[in-house]
Design a protein around this motif. Structure first.
Motif, PDB file in Angstrom:
ATOM      1  N   VAL A 131     113.288 120.874  43.648  1.00 48.36           N
ATOM      2  CA  VAL A 131     113.432 122.316  43.410  1.00 48.36           C
ATOM      3  C   VAL A 131     113.072 122.570  41.947  1.00 48.36           C
ATOM      4  O   VAL A 131     113.795 122.157  41.050  1.00 48.36           O
ATOM      5  CB  VAL A 131     114.856 122.804  43.728  1.00 48.36           C
ATOM      6  CG1 VAL A 131     114.965 124.302  43.480  1.00 48.36           C
ATOM      7  CG2 VAL A 131     115.207 122.483  45.173  1.00 48.36           C
ATOM      8  N   ILE A 132     111.961 123.259  41.729  1.00 49.20           N
ATOM      9  CA  ILE A 132     111.404 123.403  40.386  1.00 49.20           C
ATOM     10  C   ILE A 132     111.510 124.860  39.946  1.00 49.20           C
ATOM     11  O   ILE A 132     110.825 125.724  40.507  1.00 49.20           O
ATOM     12  CB  ILE A 132     109.937 122.943  40.343  1.00 49.20           C
ATOM     13  CG1 ILE A 132     109.800 121.534  40.913  1.00 49.20           C
ATOM     14  CG2 ILE A 132     109.387 123.015  38.927  1.00 49.20           C
ATOM     15  CD1 ILE A 132     108.368 121.129  41.203  1.00 49.20           C
ATOM     16  N   PRO A 133     112.326 125.174  38.957  1.00 48.05           N
ATOM     17  CA  PRO A 133     112.372 126.546  38.438  1.00 48.05           C
ATOM     18  C   PRO A 133     111.079 126.887  37.715  1.00 48.05           C
ATOM     19  O   PRO A 133     110.530 126.071  36.959  1.00 48.05           O
ATOM     20  CB  PRO A 133     113.552 126.535  37.467  1.00 48.05           C
ATOM     21  CG  PRO A 133     114.282 125.254  37.742  1.00 48.05           C
ATOM     22  CD  PRO A 133     113.283 124.299  38.273  1.00 48.05           C
ATOM     23  N   LEU A 134     110.560 128.080  37.950  1.00 47.62           N
ATOM     24  CA  LEU A 134     109.344 128.541  37.298  1.00 47.62           C
ATOM     25  C   LEU A 134     109.704 129.570  36.246  1.00 47.62           C
ATOM     26  O   LEU A 134     110.342 130.580  36.537  1.00 47.62           O
ATOM     27  CB  LEU A 134     108.381 129.156  38.315  1.00 47.62           C
ATOM     28  CG  LEU A 134     107.947 128.235  39.466  1.00 47.62           C
ATOM     29  CD1 LEU A 134     107.036 128.991  40.406  1.00 47.62           C
ATOM     30  CD2 LEU A 134     107.269 126.991  38.941  1.00 47.62           C
ATOM     31  N   HIS A 135     109.365 129.319  35.004  1.00 44.83           N
ATOM     32  CA  HIS A 135     109.723 130.215  33.903  1.00 44.83           C
ATOM     33  C   HIS A 135     108.536 131.094  33.586  1.00 44.83           C
ATOM     34  O   HIS A 135     107.408 130.618  33.449  1.00 44.83           O
ATOM     35  CB  HIS A 135     110.121 129.399  32.676  1.00 44.83           C
ATOM     36  CG  HIS A 135     111.323 128.516  32.932  1.00 44.83           C
ATOM     37  ND1 HIS A 135     112.590 129.018  33.096  1.00 44.83           N
ATOM     38  CD2 HIS A 135     111.410 127.177  33.098  1.00 44.83           C
ATOM     39  CE1 HIS A 135     113.425 128.011  33.315  1.00 44.83           C
ATOM     40  NE2 HIS A 135     112.729 126.890  33.331  1.00 44.83           N
TER      41      HIS A 135
END
Length: 292
Positions: free
Chosen positions: A288-292
């Motif tokens: 699960v990769i947060p995108l900033h």
């Protein structure tokens, strides 16, 4: 919060499986006001001879597949982008817990999220006197239902140990409760039984948990596999509250919902039957990769 999600679940068979039919609940849900699926794709290898995409009674996305030829393994892969909406601070306007039973009974509905579906026994949860007593022991006079849910969930977090070796996917909730150890599925089933034992409607949620650790805190359990938590009905005005007993917190933007139901049987990520013999091994990987 915008996330890219990668999931792979694989099964390797000791001997060829020459037929099979499976239900896959692996893709994130579109939930108005809570999360928006920007894109989602589920692939299965080897390619099945049949594939049907549909929605089940509880509103979950289900892919039904069938095999007619011999195959040595099966791999399911999901690639998705999800916008998990930051929920506002939860104000406690929930019903007093000593009135929640009457209020739930007043709901004249059989819709998928009606509280009547989440009160009694279900396929993987039997009402248990010991867990009901545990729930009552952590409820005090004058508590709201939201306070009771948080109190029971936090107590389980304090009294139980996260131990992946202690249980399997088939371990009954009563056995995990007696051992005081297990994984997120066990924590969730136990909490549901405790809540139903005090007449609070409660259900099961499967999904993903972000892999980054919280600021100034330890890495959350369950971050490298699909996760599970509880959904409890707190009254007509409040509605549903989601609580993660494995990590003792109210669910927020770090949790991405895949499926909701009464217990694990309703949301099992991969369920079905096949014809084969011998053992099988499985592996699950989640990113699960947060995108900033």
């Amino acid at each position: 919060m915008l996330y890219d999600i990668k999931l792979t679940i694989s099964y390797d068979y000791e001997r060829l499986a020459d037929t099979g039919r499976h239900l896959l609940r692996l893709q994130p849900l579109n939930i108005e006001g809570e999360q928006r699926v920007v894109s989602s794709f589920l692939s299965v290898d080897p390619s099945p001879v049949e594939r049907t995409d549909r929605v089940d009674f509880f509103g979950n996305s289900v892919v039904e597949i069938a095999y007619g030829d011999a195959h040595p393994d099966m791999r399911c892969s999901v690639r998705a982008r999800v916008d998990r909406i930051q929920m506002p601070t939860t104000f406690d306007i929930s019903t007093p817990v000593d009135r929640i039973s009457d209020e739930a009974a007043s709901v004249a509905s059989l819709a998928h999220d009606a509280p009547c579906h989440f009160l009694g026994s279900s396929p993987r949860i039997a009402l248990d006197p010991a867990m009901a007593a545990y729930g009552r022991d952590h409820v005090t006079a004058g508590m709201s239902t939201m306070e009771a849910v948080c109190a029971i969930g936090t107590a389980l977090y304090n009294d139980m140990e996260f131990d992946p070796a202690a249980t399997t996917a088939d371990t009954p909730a009563a056995e995990a409760f007696a051992r005081k150890r297990g994984v997120c599925q066990d924590f969730t089933h136990i909490m549901i039984s405790c809540l139903r034992g005090i007449s609070v409607p409660a259900g099961y949620v499967s999904g993903f948990l972000r892999t980054l650790p919280p600021e100034d805190g330890p890495r959350l359990e369950g971050a490298d596999a699909m996760h599970a938590w509880v959904r409890a009905w707190c009254g007509l005005e409040f509605g549903w509250l989601e609580f993660d007993p494995t990590n003792a917190l109210i669910v927020g933007s770090d949790h991405i919902v895949v499926a909701r139901g009464r217990d694990y049987a309703d949301v099992n990520p991969v369920n079905g039957a096949m014809r084969t013999s011998g053992d099988q091994t499985s592996h699950q990987a989640v990113d699960v990769i947060p995108l900033h």
